[in-house]
Design a protein around this motif. Structure first.
Motif, PDB file in Angstrom:
ATOM      1  N   ASP A  65      55.771  39.889   2.697  1.00 30.12           N
ATOM      2  CA  ASP A  65      56.183  40.701   3.846  1.00 30.12           C
ATOM      3  C   ASP A  65      55.406  40.335   5.111  1.00 30.12           C
ATOM      4  OD1 ASP A  65      58.062  41.962   2.345  1.00 30.12           O
ATOM      5  OD2 ASP A  65      56.959  43.820   2.092  1.00 30.12           O
ATOM      6  N   GLY A  66      55.172  39.055   5.283  1.00 33.08           N
ATOM      7  CA  GLY A  66      54.543  38.566   6.496  1.00 33.08           C
ATOM      8  C   GLY A  66      53.027  38.552   6.485  1.00 33.08           C
ATOM      9  N   ALA A  67      52.412  39.211   5.503  1.00 26.04           N
ATOM     10  CA  ALA A  67      50.946  39.234   5.408  1.00 26.04           C
ATOM     11  C   ALA A  67      50.480  38.271   4.323  1.00 26.04           C
ATOM     12  CB  ALA A  67      50.454  40.646   5.101  1.00 26.04           C
ATOM     13  N   ALA A  68      49.284  37.724   4.499  1.00 31.14           N
ATOM     14  CA  ALA A  68      48.756  36.793   3.511  1.00 31.14           C
ATOM     15  C   ALA A  68      48.743  37.438   2.128  1.00 31.14           C
ATOM     16  CB  ALA A  68      47.346  36.358   3.906  1.00 31.14           C
ATOM     17  N   ALA A  69      49.225  36.697   1.129  1.00 25.50           N
ATOM     18  CA  ALA A  69      49.270  37.218  -0.231  1.00 25.50           C
ATOM     19  C   ALA A  69      47.857  37.518  -0.704  1.00 25.50           C
ATOM     20  CB  ALA A  69      49.939  36.209  -1.158  1.00 25.50           C
ATOM     21  N   GLY A  70      47.617  38.750  -1.131  1.00 25.93           N
ATOM     22  CA  GLY A  70      46.292  39.162  -1.552  1.00 25.93           C
ATOM     23  C   GLY A  70      46.001  38.815  -2.997  1.00 25.93           C
ATOM     24  N   HIS A  71      44.731  38.832  -3.347  1.00 24.41           N
ATOM     25  CA  HIS A  71      44.314  38.562  -4.719  1.00 24.41           C
ATOM     26  C   HIS A  71      44.944  39.592  -5.653  1.00 24.41           C
ATOM     27  CE1 HIS A  71      41.802  37.420  -8.085  1.00 24.41           C
ATOM     28  NE2 HIS A  71      41.447  38.676  -8.239  1.00 24.41           N
ATOM     29  N   GLY A  72      45.578  39.101  -6.719  1.00 29.09           N
ATOM     30  CA  GLY A  72      46.159  39.991  -7.715  1.00 29.09           C
ATOM     31  C   GLY A  72      47.594  40.389  -7.433  1.00 29.09           C
ATOM     32  N   SER A  73      48.146  39.970  -6.285  1.00 25.80           N
ATOM     33  CA  SER A  73      49.525  40.342  -5.974  1.00 25.80           C
ATOM     34  C   SER A  73      50.533  39.444  -6.684  1.00 25.80           C
ATOM     35  CB  SER A  73      49.759  40.296  -4.466  1.00 25.80           C
ATOM     36  OG  SER A  73      49.447  39.017  -3.945  1.00 25.80           O
ATOM     37  N   ILE A  74      50.076  38.269  -7.125  1.00 27.77           N
ATOM     38  CA  ILE A  74      50.932  37.307  -7.824  1.00 27.77           C
ATOM     39  C   ILE A  74      50.249  36.925  -9.124  1.00 27.77           C
ATOM     40  CG2 ILE A  74      52.086  35.068  -7.671  1.00 27.77           C
ATOM     41  CD1 ILE A  74      51.705  35.279  -4.589  1.00 27.77           C
ATOM     42  N   ALA A  75      50.981  36.947 -10.234  1.00 32.51           N
ATOM     43  CA  ALA A  75      50.406  36.613 -11.534  1.00 32.51           C
ATOM     44  C   ALA A  75      51.117  35.400 -12.121  1.00 32.51           C
ATOM     45  CB  ALA A  75      50.501  37.797 -12.488  1.00 32.51           C
ATOM     46  N   LEU A  76      50.348  34.571 -12.803  1.00 36.75           N
ATOM     47  CA  LEU A  76      50.865  33.338 -13.388  1.00 36.75           C
ATOM     48  C   LEU A  76      50.915  33.443 -14.903  1.00 36.75           C
ATOM     49  CD1 LEU A  76      51.591  30.262 -13.241  1.00 36.75           C
ATOM     50  CD2 LEU A  76      49.115  29.814 -13.282  1.00 36.75           C
ATOM     51  N   ALA A  77      52.078  33.113 -15.484  1.00 38.64           N
ATOM     52  CA  ALA A  77      52.198  32.884 -16.915  1.00 38.64           C
ATOM     53  C   ALA A  77      52.175  31.373 -17.086  1.00 38.64           C
ATOM     54  CB  ALA A  77      53.488  33.482 -17.460  1.00 38.64           C
ATOM     55  N   PRO A  78      51.041  30.798 -17.473  1.00 39.31           N
ATOM     56  CA  PRO A  78      50.890  29.338 -17.427  1.00 39.31           C
ATOM     57  C   PRO A  78      51.693  28.620 -18.502  1.00 39.31           C
ATOM     58  CG  PRO A  78      48.959  30.339 -18.410  1.00 39.31           C
ATOM     59  CD  PRO A  78      49.813  31.471 -17.921  1.00 39.31           C
ATOM     60  N   GLN A  79      51.814  27.320 -18.308  1.00 34.99           N
ATOM     61  CA  GLN A  79      52.582  26.496 -19.239  1.00 34.99           C
ATOM     62  C   GLN A  79      51.854  26.309 -20.562  1.00 34.99           C
ATOM     63  OE1 GLN A  79      53.578  22.639 -17.658  1.00 34.99           O
ATOM     64  NE2 GLN A  79      54.211  21.817 -19.632  1.00 34.99           N
ATOM     65  N   LEU A  80      50.563  26.088 -20.535  1.00 37.75           N
ATOM     66  CA  LEU A  80      49.824  25.703 -21.726  1.00 37.75           C
ATOM     67  C   LEU A  80      49.477  26.910 -22.584  1.00 37.75           C
ATOM     68  CD1 LEU A  80      47.410  23.043 -20.182  1.00 37.75           C
ATOM     69  CD2 LEU A  80      49.577  22.658 -21.395  1.00 37.75           C
ATOM     70  N   LEU A  81      49.860  26.846 -23.875  1.00 40.48           N
ATOM     71  CA  LEU A  81      49.509  27.924 -24.785  1.00 40.48           C
ATOM     72  C   LEU A  81      47.999  27.999 -24.993  1.00 40.48           C
ATOM     73  CD1 LEU A  81      52.313  27.564 -27.498  1.00 40.48           C
ATOM     74  CD2 LEU A  81      52.285  28.977 -25.434  1.00 40.48           C
ATOM     75  N   GLY A  82      47.315  26.911 -24.669  1.00 43.18           N
ATOM     76  CA  GLY A  82      45.861  26.908 -24.756  1.00 43.18           C
ATOM     77  C   GLY A  82      45.212  27.855 -23.771  1.00 43.18           C
ATOM     78  N   ALA A  83      45.989  28.409 -22.833  1.00 51.86           N
ATOM     79  CA  ALA A  83      45.447  29.416 -21.917  1.00 51.86           C
ATOM     80  C   ALA A  83      45.096  30.702 -22.653  1.00 51.86           C
ATOM     81  CB  ALA A  83      46.450  29.710 -20.805  1.00 51.86           C
ATOM     82  N   LEU A  84      45.655  30.902 -23.843  1.00 52.79           N
ATOM     83  CA  LEU A  84      45.285  32.061 -24.659  1.00 52.79           C
ATOM     84  C   LEU A  84      43.939  31.808 -25.332  1.00 52.79           C
ATOM     85  CD1 LEU A  84      48.743  32.820 -26.338  1.00 52.79           C
ATOM     86  CD2 LEU A  84      47.629  34.120 -24.515  1.00 52.79           C
ATOM     87  N   ASP A  85      43.132  32.838 -25.419  1.00 54.24           N
ATOM     88  CA  ASP A  85      41.819  32.749 -26.045  1.00 54.24           C
ATOM     89  C   ASP A  85      42.004  32.687 -27.558  1.00 54.24           C
ATOM     90  OD1 ASP A  85      39.286  33.102 -27.080  1.00 54.24           O
ATOM     91  OD2 ASP A  85      38.759  34.770 -25.761  1.00 54.24           O
ATOM     92  N   PRO A  86      41.630  31.586 -28.209  1.00 57.56           N
ATOM     93  CA  PRO A  86      41.869  31.471 -29.656  1.00 57.56           C
ATOM     94  C   PRO A  86      41.033  32.435 -30.496  1.00 57.56           C
ATOM     95  CG  PRO A  86      40.514  29.647 -28.889  1.00 57.56           C
ATOM     96  CD  PRO A  86      40.958  30.383 -27.664  1.00 57.56           C
ATOM     97  N   LEU A  87      39.987  33.001 -29.898  1.00 51.74           N
ATOM     98  CA  LEU A  87      39.076  33.868 -30.655  1.00 51.74           C
ATOM     99  C   LEU A  87      39.336  35.351 -30.429  1.00 51.74           C
ATOM    100  CD1 LEU A  87      35.744  31.878 -30.126  1.00 51.74           C
ATOM    101  CD2 LEU A  87      37.390  31.700 -32.005  1.00 51.74           C
TER     102      LEU A  87
END
Length: 240
Positions: A65-87
């Motif tokens: 809406d015309g203002a700089a995107a703030g931290h936490g306003s956009i979330a990423l579901a990444p490509q690599l399944l390794g982004a999940l914590d195996p432990l």
């Protein structure tokens, strides 16, 4: 509300990897992003979500809406399944993302929203199928409360049935009022759920086309690369 990316360029220590990327997205809408391997699609995802690696240099504007995107306003579901914590168990990981965003999550709803059974909360990543793991990645993104979701190659490595379920889930997320960017080589399914699609090649935007241009019986794509990309999909042909 609208998310806009204007003249986005990214350089890494080895040189420029992305230049001149622009797109616009409204809440309740899906924008697709496709192209050749190595075209910079995941770099776009990381840039929009504020997840570029150290040393990357970004120029251009990303606004809501015309203002700089703030931290936490956009979330990423990444490509690599390794982004999940195996432990860590699935429930713990979803809760962790919520807490990092300063939120509390209803785990029952978080799992139900992405079509996972309640028992999945107790599983470790290695106990999940590929389709379930992709849903967990989406659940962690949604747990942040972000209204804008970037899903990077959410169907890669999945069979046709699982890929269809993931794309249907993304369509449901948009229908619920979120804005969703979907990056995928699965151009046929992408054209079924997106309003328009940005095509990338060698770090450059080639064309932004309405999804209907891909599904038309007559050729309505303007760039030769876009046409070749579509015609490389199984069973697709334009009528000349």
């Amino acid at each position: 509300m609208s998310l806009r990316v204007e003249a986005l360029s990214v350089s890494m220590p080895g040189g420029p990897v992305l230049s001149g990327v622009s797109l616009a997205l409204n809440r309740g809408e899906i924008v697709g992003l496709t192209g050749s391997s190595g075209a910079g699609k995941s770099v776009i995802a990381d840039a929009i979500a504020g997840a570029l690696p150290a040393g990357a240099v970004l120029s251009g504007r990303i606004t809501i809406d015309g203002a700089a995107a703030g931290h936490g306003s956009i979330a990423l579901a990444p490509q690599l399944l390794g982004a999940l914590d195996p432990l860590a168990r699935v429930g713990t990981q979803i809760d962790r993302f919520a807490r990092l965003a300063g939120r509390r999550v209803d785990l029952h709803s978080a799992l139900a929203d992405v079509g996972l059974p309640q028992g999945a909360a107790r599983k470790f990543p290695h106990e999940l199928s590929g389709g379930m793991a992709r849903r967990v990645l989406l659940a962690t993104a949604l747990a942040t409360g972000a209204e804008w979701i970037v899903a990077d190659e959410p169907t890669v490595g999945l069979d046709d049935e699982a890929a269809g379920r993931i794309m249907s889930l993304l369509a449901e997320l948009a229908a619920s009022g979120r804005g969703v960017i979907v990056i995928s080589h699965d151009l046929i399914r992408l054209a079924e759920i997106a309003s328009h699609i940005l095509i990338m090649h060698d770090g450059q935007p080639v064309e932004t086309a309405p999804a209907s241009a891909f599904m038309a019986t007559e050729q309505r794509l303007h760039h030769a690369f876009s046409r070749a990309l579509w015609q490389a999909q199984p069973g697709t042909r334009f009528t000349c």
